[in-house]
Design an enzyme around this catalytic site. Structure first.
Site, PDB file in Angstrom:
ATOM      1  N   HIS A 149      26.202  43.908  36.083  1.00 48.77           N
ATOM      2  CA  HIS A 149      27.369  44.751  37.089  1.00 48.77           C
ATOM      3  C   HIS A 149      27.958  45.803  36.291  1.00 48.77           C
ATOM      4  CE1 HIS A 149      30.789  45.640  39.499  1.00 48.77           C
ATOM      5  NE2 HIS A 149      30.076  45.465  40.623  1.00 48.77           N
ATOM      6  N   LYS A 168      33.565  39.011  43.039  1.00 49.91           N
ATOM      7  CA  LYS A 168      34.476  39.415  41.853  1.00 49.91           C
ATOM      8  C   LYS A 168      35.415  38.201  41.400  1.00 49.91           C
ATOM      9  CE  LYS A 168      33.650  44.099  42.503  1.00 49.91           C
ATOM     10  NZ  LYS A 168      33.687  45.551  42.213  1.00 49.91           N
ATOM     11  N   GLU A 196      30.808  46.512  35.857  1.00 46.74           N
ATOM     12  CA  GLU A 196      32.009  45.853  35.328  1.00 46.74           C
ATOM     13  C   GLU A 196      31.735  45.110  34.069  1.00 46.74           C
ATOM     14  OE1 GLU A 196      33.778  44.196  39.029  1.00 46.74           O
ATOM     15  OE2 GLU A 196      34.049  46.281  39.614  1.00 46.74           O
ATOM     16  N   GLU A 218      24.524  51.260  41.935  1.00 47.30           N
ATOM     17  CA  GLU A 218      25.980  51.206  42.319  1.00 47.30           C
ATOM     18  C   GLU A 218      26.711  52.281  41.326  1.00 47.30           C
ATOM     19  OE1 GLU A 218      27.403  47.276  43.741  1.00 47.30           O
ATOM     20  OE2 GLU A 218      27.820  47.163  41.800  1.00 47.30           O
ATOM     21  N   SER A 273      31.952  50.876  47.702  1.00 49.13           N
ATOM     22  CA  SER A 273      32.836  51.323  48.807  1.00 49.13           C
ATOM     23  C   SER A 273      32.080  51.213  50.109  1.00 49.13           C
ATOM     24  CB  SER A 273      33.583  52.503  48.456  1.00 49.13           C
ATOM     25  OG  SER A 273      34.402  52.399  47.491  1.00 49.13           O
ATOM     26  N   GLY A 284      35.086  50.457  44.262  1.00 43.17           N
ATOM     27  CA  GLY A 284      36.392  49.981  44.361  1.00 43.17           C
ATOM     28  C   GLY A 284      37.430  51.294  44.556  1.00 43.17           C
ATOM     29  N   ASN A 343      30.068  40.363  46.788  1.00 45.64           N
ATOM     30  CA  ASN A 343      30.328  40.300  45.328  1.00 45.64           C
ATOM     31  C   ASN A 343      31.911  39.898  45.382  1.00 45.64           C
ATOM     32  OD1 ASN A 343      31.084  40.306  42.724  1.00 45.64           O
ATOM     33  ND2 ASN A 343      30.332  42.510  42.337  1.00 45.64           N
TER      34      ASN A 343
HETATM   35  P1  PGA Z   1      33.410  47.638  46.262  1.00 50.72           P
HETATM   36  O1  PGA Z   1      32.561  46.945  45.007  1.00 50.72           O
HETATM   37  O2  PGA Z   1      32.499  47.627  47.619  1.00 50.72           O
HETATM   38  O3  PGA Z   1      34.542  47.088  45.969  1.00 50.72           O
HETATM   39  O4  PGA Z   1      33.149  49.250  45.731  1.00 50.72           O
HETATM   40  C1  PGA Z   1      31.219  46.919  44.969  1.00 50.72           C
HETATM   41  C2  PGA Z   1      30.549  46.263  43.501  1.00 50.72           C
HETATM   42  O5  PGA Z   1      31.323  46.379  42.786  1.00 50.72           O
HETATM   43  O6  PGA Z   1      29.699  45.454  43.748  1.00 50.72           O
END
Ligand code: PGA
Length: 297
Positions: free
Chosen positions: A143, A59, A145, A215, A261, A221, A57
């Site tokens: 997601h 983003k 976000e 998630e 992460s 993140g 992903n």
């Molecule tokens: P990350 O993000 O691996 O940077 O924690 C995962 C995601 O949001 O899909």
């Protein structure tokens, strides 16, 4: 932990060897085994082992030129990789170049979001028809976000999920609790509510292509990964709820990815869990070497 031990009855624990540990218990009840046809809509849930899937992903990172650069470095590192499916989800503006770059490589391409309508007066939105026209096979939906910054609800995500299925886009639908919910002991409740909410009104036959990503928002993140055990327990809760809503064969077949992460140094231990069928990788997927190391865990 207050997590019930519902989940994949075929789970045996331990490090995988081939796909045998993931063989689902319902196989014996089914007379016509068939290959998992993931890009079409099979009529019934798969009875095959769950093939692991590692998704990137990206983003809101990478221009089309940067996306092309990534593929130049990345593809040789995963050439002939067959153990896992690989999906890269760039931003909308890079989908076309990534589809072109990935052609013939076995790497699939996904979008990170879409609207549920085919077309309409929705300024700034992208429809499933528009995606289909440029070649991605997958789409990430709901997601955290999107939930957090764009007020997406389970109800909206459910509409998008139905739209993706009706357009033969493979949805990677995200669920997960925020830190306050985990600390308040509400993780299971949240996962059950979100799973039910996003799957509302979908039949077992329609649900076959669905991929779920767990998630935990507190791990995205932040560098804080859920331990393999925490992730596996949450996956079992989600799978248990899928069983209640869509039946055990669907629950046995659905792939549940872990995201939050995931890095080259923790991918193997996460993937060793029977309940974890793959990873949705954010930050560590932006660098070709790092993403290739995760794919080759
Ligand atoms: P990350 O993000 O691996 O940077 O924690 C995962 C995601 O949001 O899909």
């Amino acid at each position: 932990m207050d997590l019930p031990s519902v989940g994949n009855p075929g789970a045996g624990g331990g490090i995988r060897e081939g796909f045998s540990p993931r063989q689902v218990s319902s196989v014996s009840m089914v007379t016509i085994p068939r290959a998992p046809v993931l890009y079409n809509h099979p009529e019934e849930p798969s009875t095959m082992p769950r093939k692991p899937l590692i998704a990137a992903n990206w983003k809101m990172y990478k221009t089309p030129a940067q996306a092309q650069e990534f593929f130049k470095s990345f593809l040789p590192l995963v050439a002939n990789h067959e153990r896992d499916e690989i999906v890269v989800c760039p931003s909308f503006t890079s989908i076309s170049v990534v589809v072109a770059a990935a052609t013939g490589s076995g790497v699939a391409v996904g979008a990170q979001n879409m609207h549920f309508a085919d077309e309409g007066a929705y300024t700034g939105e992208i429809s499933p028809l528009m995606l289909k026209a440029i070649g991605p096979t997958h789409v990430i939906l709901g997601h955290s976000e999107r939930r957090q910054y764009f007020a997406e609800t389970d109800e909206l995500i459910n509409k998008k999920l139905k739209a993706a299925l009706s357009h033969q886009l493979i949805p990677i639908v995200c669920v997960g609790e925020v830190l306050a919910e985990r600390e308040a002991g509400k993780t299971n409740e949240v996962l059950v509510r979100q799973t039910r909410g996003v799957l509302a009104g979908i039949t077992a036959a329609e649900a076959v292509p669905i991929i779920i990503a767990y998630e935990p928002v507190w791990a995205i993140g932040t560098g804080k990964t859920a331990t393999s055990q925490i992730a596996a327990e949450a996956h079992a809760v989600i799978r248990g709820e899928v069983a209640k809503v869509l039946g055990q064969p669907t629950a046995d077949a659905v792939r549940i990815l872990y995201g939050g992460s995931v890095k080259p140094d923790n991918a193997a231990s996460l993937m060793a869990e029977e309940e974890i069928d793959g990873a949705l990788v954010g930050g560590a997927s932006l660098d070709p070497q790092s993403f290739a190391k995760i794919v080759n865990y």
